[in-house]
Design an enzyme around this catalytic site. Sequence first.
Site, mmCIF file in Angstrom:
data_model
loop_
_atom_site.group_PDB
_atom_site.id
_atom_site.type_symbol
_atom_site.label_atom_id
_atom_site.label_comp_id
_atom_site.label_asym_id
_atom_site.label_seq_id
_atom_site.Cartn_x
_atom_site.Cartn_y
_atom_site.Cartn_z
ATOM 1 N N THR A 134 -5.272 10.681 -4.305
ATOM 2 C CA THR A 134 -5.190 10.505 -2.846
ATOM 3 C C THR A 134 -4.307 11.575 -2.208
ATOM 4 O OG1 THR A 134 -5.438 8.131 -3.139
ATOM 5 C CG2 THR A 134 -4.582 8.869 -1.035
ATOM 6 N N GLU B 261 0.838 -1.209 0.000
ATOM 7 C CA GLU B 261 0.000 0.000 0.000
ATOM 8 C C GLU B 261 0.873 1.260 0.000
ATOM 9 O OE1 GLU B 261 -3.148 0.400 -0.246
ATOM 10 O OE2 GLU B 261 -3.827 2.132 0.906
#
Lengths: 309, 309
Positions: A184, A132
Amino acid sequence: MKESIKVFAPATVANVVCGFDILGFAVNEPGDELLMKSATKPGVRIISIEGDEGKLPLDPQKNTVSASVISLLRHLRRDDVGLEISLTKKMPMGSGLGSSSASAVAGLFAANELLGSPLSKMELLPFAMEGEALACGHGHADNVAPALFGGFTLIKSYEPLEVIALPVPKLFCALLYPHVDVPTRDARQIIRSKVLLKDAVTQWGNIAGLVSALYTNDYGLLGRSLKDVIVEPIRSILIPEFDYMKAYAMENGALGFGISGSGPTVFSLYHSVDDAQKVLTSLQKHLADKGIKSNIYLSEINETGPTVI
Amino acid sequence: MKESIKVFAPATVANVVCGFDILGFAVNEPGDELLMKSATKPGVRIISIEGDEGKLPLDPQKNTVSASVISLLRHLRRDDVGLEISLTKKMPMGSGLGSSSASAVAGLFAANELLGSPLSKMELLPFAMEGEALACGHGHADNVAPALFGGFTLIKSYEPLEVIALPVPKLFCALLYPHVDVPTRDARQIIRSKVLLKDAVTQWGNIAGLVSALYTNDYGLLGRSLKDVIVEPIRSILIPEFDYMKAYAMENGALGFGISGSGPTVFSLYHSVDDAQKVLTSLQKHLADKGIKSNIYLSEINETGPTVI
């Protein structure tokens, strides 16, 4: 060692309204499918990626899936193992649905299964977080943990990392991904680094109420707790028609409505699958009328995490 | 209508570590005792107050107990009723133990009982908050709610007021009140009005973990969740030997240690009554060696709220 395995890993909703950075849940749809085959030649290779519009790197060191698996093999001292990965993205990327987490979890779960399950899910978590971090620039666990464990997961703390499985409500989750771009990194940057103490108090009353609601199946309380006075007022600016969509959903059976991850996907929770379907269909039409395309998904909360398919 | 009633109402620990402004619990010791007698002459009168060193007003409009009861009678349209109150303070005032809440709850509970229980505890709560506002200048519920309901209570929200009874852990609570002056208003003023988002995230991870721990009887998690990165670092400066006392308690069996209300009382929670007693005795001696007098109390968590005695 098995020859091959095909797995599914679920999309996830992180930053669940009042649970910014600490609460996420998994859904049964959408998700990623991954085929992993053992090979005689050692090392991890990506054979193919479908559904990514050519955006994901095939270099094993740079791709979230393979990089996570490479770390896992290094940890297990299994540099003799050869693995070939075929990934089918069945969910949009950069949408706030934990796409990179689903891929990393799919890869790790598949590799661990092929190797005879040497590690527990909890032991796999750090490797998924590493993947991630490669994709998003930060190693937050609020997507990877629910993708790995299923259900509602609380990231109680990061140092040390402590993940708690909360009870799973029997609700339907409606997801709508409007085709607008909210990276993001940008979505994080517009959040203020300081918040009013009084807002923080409101927020921790809500997160405490939400946790209580999950343990007692009190869906009225769950709905009253799904409020965010800190992040949503800022991030929702980046999502077209947010206020309209929220009001419409809440008037038509939603227990709560919020941004999934850092957006632009929005989610809402329902008792009734019919209410959920009706809201999704109406909101998709509403956006289409404004010239905005969208994907919609409807499923129950995922309780299992990744599965062999 | 009964002639008279004698009741006990418990002291309370508010601002329970990570639950600033939203979480409190009641203890079996100390508390207030109140004798209420019906009288033929209408109106509410205070006959006597013991244990307050003459600090509390006898004027019924200005005293927390009588003012709460006057509001209750007005609400019930019972201006025909006459009530005489004798209050025995069996706990220190201005100590962070919810002294005014205990008194207000004792008065309201006694009056409601004498009148045949026309109101539920939930209906009594606003009147207790009114009394608390008279004493402290703000109508927070995190002392009055646990004093009234017993147990651990979550003030999920203030507008609208929503109080949730959480499961009660089978633990012993040690209280130590060092005789130093920390006025509630001052203790509030030194708290910063803005906090770092990252600290707020840590705090809501902890409050969520604490609520989960209460539902699952996971006392390890309870201990790991009883951390406060926002208020305690500031308020603890006002409490002598805070760091020493906390470290000593945590090394000698405490699951958690924190400031009770706005201090200066500190509380700690234990599995073992012996550990709790040992810590209290040692800390009292430690403070005495520094020239600071203190009161100590040890009891289980109160599960009932006010009771007829």
